[in-house]
Design a protein around this motif. Structure first.
Motif, PDB file in Angstrom:
ATOM      1  N   TYR A  39       0.829  -1.207   0.000  1.00 30.47           N
ATOM      2  CA  TYR A  39       0.000   0.000   0.000  1.00 30.47           C
ATOM      3  C   TYR A  39       0.866   1.260   0.000  1.00 30.47           C
ATOM      4  O   TYR A  39       0.564   2.224  -0.714  1.00 30.47           O
ATOM      5  N   ALA A  40       1.935   1.250   0.778  1.00 34.29           N
ATOM      6  CA  ALA A  40       2.836   2.411   0.825  1.00 34.29           C
ATOM      7  C   ALA A  40       3.471   2.651  -0.546  1.00 34.29           C
ATOM      8  O   ALA A  40       3.567   3.792  -1.013  1.00 34.29           O
ATOM      9  N   LEU A  41       3.878   1.569  -1.208  1.00 34.91           N
ATOM     10  CA  LEU A  41       4.501   1.695  -2.525  1.00 34.91           C
ATOM     11  C   LEU A  41       3.501   2.128  -3.588  1.00 34.91           C
ATOM     12  O   LEU A  41       3.834   2.925  -4.472  1.00 34.91           O
ATOM     13  N   MET A  42       2.281   1.626  -3.504  1.00 32.74           N
ATOM     14  CA  MET A  42       1.251   2.046  -4.465  1.00 32.74           C
ATOM     15  C   MET A  42       0.940   3.531  -4.329  1.00 32.74           C
ATOM     16  O   MET A  42       0.788   4.239  -5.326  1.00 32.74           O
ATOM     17  N   LEU A  43       0.854   3.998  -3.082  1.00 33.55           N
ATOM     18  CA  LEU A  43       0.583   5.419  -2.854  1.00 33.55           C
ATOM     19  C   LEU A  43       1.766   6.286  -3.291  1.00 33.55           C
ATOM     20  O   LEU A  43       1.575   7.365  -3.847  1.00 33.55           O
ATOM     21  N   SER A  44       2.987   5.801  -3.060  1.00 33.75           N
ATOM     22  CA  SER A  44       4.177   6.529  -3.518  1.00 33.75           C
ATOM     23  C   SER A  44       4.211   6.605  -5.037  1.00 33.75           C
ATOM     24  O   SER A  44       4.523   7.656  -5.612  1.00 33.75           O
ATOM     25  N   CYS A  45       3.883   5.495  -5.676  1.00 32.57           N
ATOM     26  CA  CYS A  45       3.837   5.457  -7.139  1.00 32.57           C
ATOM     27  C   CYS A  45       2.758   6.407  -7.671  1.00 32.57           C
ATOM     28  O   CYS A  45       2.966   7.091  -8.675  1.00 32.57           O
ATOM     29  N   THR A  46       1.624   6.463  -6.977  1.00 28.75           N
ATOM     30  CA  THR A  46       0.543   7.371  -7.370  1.00 28.75           C
ATOM     31  C   THR A  46       0.976   8.827  -7.260  1.00 28.75           C
ATOM     32  O   THR A  46       0.640   9.650  -8.119  1.00 28.75           O
ATOM     33  N   LEU A  47       1.750   9.151  -6.226  1.00 29.91           N
ATOM     34  CA  LEU A  47       2.293  10.507  -6.086  1.00 29.91           C
ATOM     35  C   LEU A  47       3.182  10.845  -7.290  1.00 29.91           C
ATOM     36  O   LEU A  47       3.081  11.935  -7.866  1.00 29.91           O
ATOM     37  N   GLY A  48       4.030   9.908  -7.670  1.00 29.28           N
ATOM     38  CA  GLY A  48       4.877  10.105  -8.844  1.00 29.28           C
ATOM     39  C   GLY A  48       4.075  10.295 -10.114  1.00 29.28           C
ATOM     40  O   GLY A  48       4.401  11.139 -10.959  1.00 29.28           O
ATOM     41  N   MET A  49       2.990   9.546 -10.242  1.00 25.63           N
ATOM     42  CA  MET A  49       2.122   9.670 -11.421  1.00 25.63           C
ATOM     43  C   MET A  49       1.451  11.041 -11.474  1.00 25.63           C
ATOM     44  O   MET A  49       1.304  11.627 -12.548  1.00 25.63           O
ATOM     45  N   CYS A  50       1.059  11.545 -10.307  1.00 25.31           N
ATOM     46  CA  CYS A  50       0.454  12.888 -10.246  1.00 25.31           C
ATOM     47  C   CYS A  50       1.454  13.952 -10.693  1.00 25.31           C
ATOM     48  O   CYS A  50       1.092  14.888 -11.413  1.00 25.31           O
ATOM     49  N   PHE A  51       2.706  13.792 -10.284  1.00 26.84           N
ATOM     50  CA  PHE A  51       3.746  14.723 -10.733  1.00 26.84           C
ATOM     51  C   PHE A  51       4.001  14.592 -12.235  1.00 26.84           C
ATOM     52  O   PHE A  51       4.291  15.585 -12.908  1.00 26.84           O
ATOM     53  N   LEU A  93      12.244  13.093 -13.689  1.00 26.70           N
ATOM     54  CA  LEU A  93      12.351  12.688 -12.286  1.00 26.70           C
ATOM     55  C   LEU A  93      11.081  11.977 -11.800  1.00 26.70           C
ATOM     56  O   LEU A  93      11.158  10.983 -11.084  1.00 26.70           O
ATOM     57  N   SER A  94       9.924  12.490 -12.206  1.00 27.87           N
ATOM     58  CA  SER A  94       8.677  11.849 -11.788  1.00 27.87           C
ATOM     59  C   SER A  94       8.511  10.486 -12.449  1.00 27.87           C
ATOM     60  O   SER A  94       8.034   9.534 -11.831  1.00 27.87           O
ATOM     61  N   LEU A  95       8.944  10.363 -13.701  1.00 23.38           N
ATOM     62  CA  LEU A  95       8.884   9.068 -14.393  1.00 23.38           C
ATOM     63  C   LEU A  95       9.803   8.062 -13.699  1.00 23.38           C
ATOM     64  O   LEU A  95       9.443   6.888 -13.530  1.00 23.38           O
ATOM     65  N   GLU A  96      10.980   8.509 -13.270  1.00 19.24           N
ATOM     66  CA  GLU A  96      11.904   7.631 -12.548  1.00 19.24           C
ATOM     67  C   GLU A  96      11.337   7.229 -11.191  1.00 19.24           C
ATOM     68  O   GLU A  96      11.512   6.096 -10.747  1.00 19.24           O
ATOM     69  N   PHE A  97      10.649   8.163 -10.543  1.00 19.54           N
ATOM     70  CA  PHE A  97      10.024   7.876  -9.248  1.00 19.54           C
ATOM     71  C   PHE A  97       8.975   6.777  -9.400  1.00 19.54           C
ATOM     72  O   PHE A  97       8.914   5.831  -8.612  1.00 19.54           O
ATOM     73  N   VAL A  98       8.167   6.897 -10.442  1.00 15.83           N
ATOM     74  CA  VAL A  98       7.150   5.874 -10.741  1.00 15.83           C
ATOM     75  C   VAL A  98       7.829   4.546 -11.065  1.00 15.83           C
ATOM     76  O   VAL A  98       7.405   3.482 -10.597  1.00 15.83           O
ATOM     77  N   SER A  99       8.884   4.596 -11.863  1.00 15.87           N
ATOM     78  CA  SER A  99       9.572   3.371 -12.293  1.00 15.87           C
ATOM     79  C   SER A  99      10.205   2.630 -11.119  1.00 15.87           C
ATOM     80  O   SER A  99      10.055   1.410 -10.991  1.00 15.87           O
ATOM     81  N   ILE A 100      10.910   3.356 -10.251  1.00 12.72           N
ATOM     82  CA  ILE A 100      11.614   2.703  -9.141  1.00 12.72           C
ATOM     83  C   ILE A 100      10.632   2.037  -8.174  1.00 12.72           C
ATOM     84  O   ILE A 100      10.847   0.906  -7.734  1.00 12.72           O
ATOM     85  N   THR A 101       9.536   2.725  -7.863  1.00 10.34           N
ATOM     86  CA  THR A 101       8.533   2.099  -6.979  1.00 10.34           C
ATOM     87  C   THR A 101       7.876   0.904  -7.677  1.00 10.34           C
ATOM     88  O   THR A 101       7.547  -0.085  -7.026  1.00 10.34           O
ATOM     89  N   SER A 102       7.741   0.972  -8.997  1.00  9.05           N
ATOM     90  CA  SER A 102       7.173  -0.154  -9.752  1.00  9.05           C
ATOM     91  C   SER A 102       8.094  -1.367  -9.720  1.00  9.05           C
ATOM     92  O   SER A 102       7.625  -2.505  -9.620  1.00  9.05           O
ATOM     93  N   TYR A 103       9.399  -1.142  -9.808  1.00  7.57           N
ATOM     94  CA  TYR A 103      10.359  -2.255  -9.737  1.00  7.57           C
ATOM     95  C   TYR A 103      10.224  -2.997  -8.404  1.00  7.57           C
ATOM     96  O   TYR A 103      10.239  -4.230  -8.357  1.00  7.57           O
ATOM     97  N   VAL A 104      10.099  -2.229  -7.330  1.00  5.93           N
ATOM     98  CA  VAL A 104       9.977  -2.842  -5.997  1.00  5.93           C
ATOM     99  C   VAL A 104       8.652  -3.591  -5.874  1.00  5.93           C
ATOM    100  O   VAL A 104       8.602  -4.702  -5.338  1.00  5.93           O
ATOM    101  N   LEU A 105       7.586  -3.000  -6.392  1.00  9.77           N
ATOM    102  CA  LEU A 105       6.275  -3.649  -6.340  1.00  9.77           C
ATOM    103  C   LEU A 105       6.273  -4.983  -7.090  1.00  9.77           C
ATOM    104  O   LEU A 105       5.678  -5.956  -6.633  1.00  9.77           O
ATOM    105  N   ALA A 106       6.937  -5.015  -8.234  1.00 11.11           N
ATOM    106  CA  ALA A 106       6.961  -6.243  -9.041  1.00 11.11           C
ATOM    107  C   ALA A 106       7.650  -7.383  -8.302  1.00 11.11           C
ATOM    108  O   ALA A 106       7.252  -8.546  -8.428  1.00 11.11           O
ATOM    109  N   GLY A 107       8.684  -7.066  -7.510  1.00  8.34           N
ATOM    110  CA  GLY A 107       9.419  -8.105  -6.794  1.00  8.34           C
ATOM    111  C   GLY A 107       9.078  -8.180  -5.321  1.00  8.34           C
ATOM    112  O   GLY A 107       9.899  -8.603  -4.504  1.00  8.34           O
TER     113      GLY A 107
END
Length: 201
Positions: A50-62, A74-88
């Protein structure tokens, strides 16, 4: 308006960004709501998802609000890095770890190509502002070949984010290996954010 002042014009507050922010928040809320019974059965990572999904959502808003190239990257990288963690997130699941690794490798390559294209664009126009970049690029005497190279490099990053061919090879493996709740999130949120940023470009 406060965000626009804080970030010095790098973040826009307009109807376009508000529409996409509403879309991201709605999608994330629905995914969390429907995923809660499944996540409750996990042995670990219940709070982190949930924390990672919300962090990723913040990046998407940016991403949707980005008004210059640097904020967009920077916002695209923020979304990408949280997505990498979510996938694994399921560390004991071999497919989940494999999905995360493939996602990182493709993402790193696409991200490098995109920032390379953006650096060319900045070198030609001398500005990071999206609107001003368009105006200066139109006024500058840039060869069509150079424009094609810049466009292709930048499209590599966005093509990867929205899983557009030929940058889509990561998608089936990641969607298969990631937890189902995460796959549902990936299929809506980051894709819509990629389209929002692409429309701005």
């Amino acid at each position: 308006v406060l965000l626009a002042l804080i970030f010095g014009g790098a973040v826009a507050y307009d109807r376009f960004s508000l529409f996409f922010k509403g879309l991201f928040l709605t999608a994330t809320g629905l995914v969390i709501l429907f995923a809660a019974p499944v996540v409750a059965k996990w042995q670990g990572g219940k709070g982190e998802v949930y924390a990672l999904m919300l962090s990723c959502t913040l990046g998407m808003c940016f991403m949707a609000s980005a008004n210059d190239l640097l904020m967009m990257y920077l916002s695209l990288e923020f979304v990408s890095i949280t997505s990498y963690v979510l996938a694994g997130l399921l560390r004991k699941n071999r497919k989940s770890i494999e999905a995360s690794l493939k996602y990182i490798l493709y993402g790193a390559a696409a991200s490098g190509l995109m920032i390379y294209g953006m650096s060319f664009l900045y070198g030609i126009t001398g500005t990071l502002d999206l609107h001003e970049t368009g105006v200066r690029l139109a006024a500058a005497n840039v060869p069509d070949t150079m424009k094609l190279v810049i466009g292709t490099l930048i499209m590599a990053g966005f093509g990867y984010k929205i899983a557009a061919a030929p940058f889509h090879f990561w998608c089936p493996d990641v969607y298969e290996g990631a937890p189902t709740a995460v796959t549902a999130f990936f299929s809506v949120g980051p894709k819509a954010a990629g389209f929002a940023a692409l429309l701005k470009i």
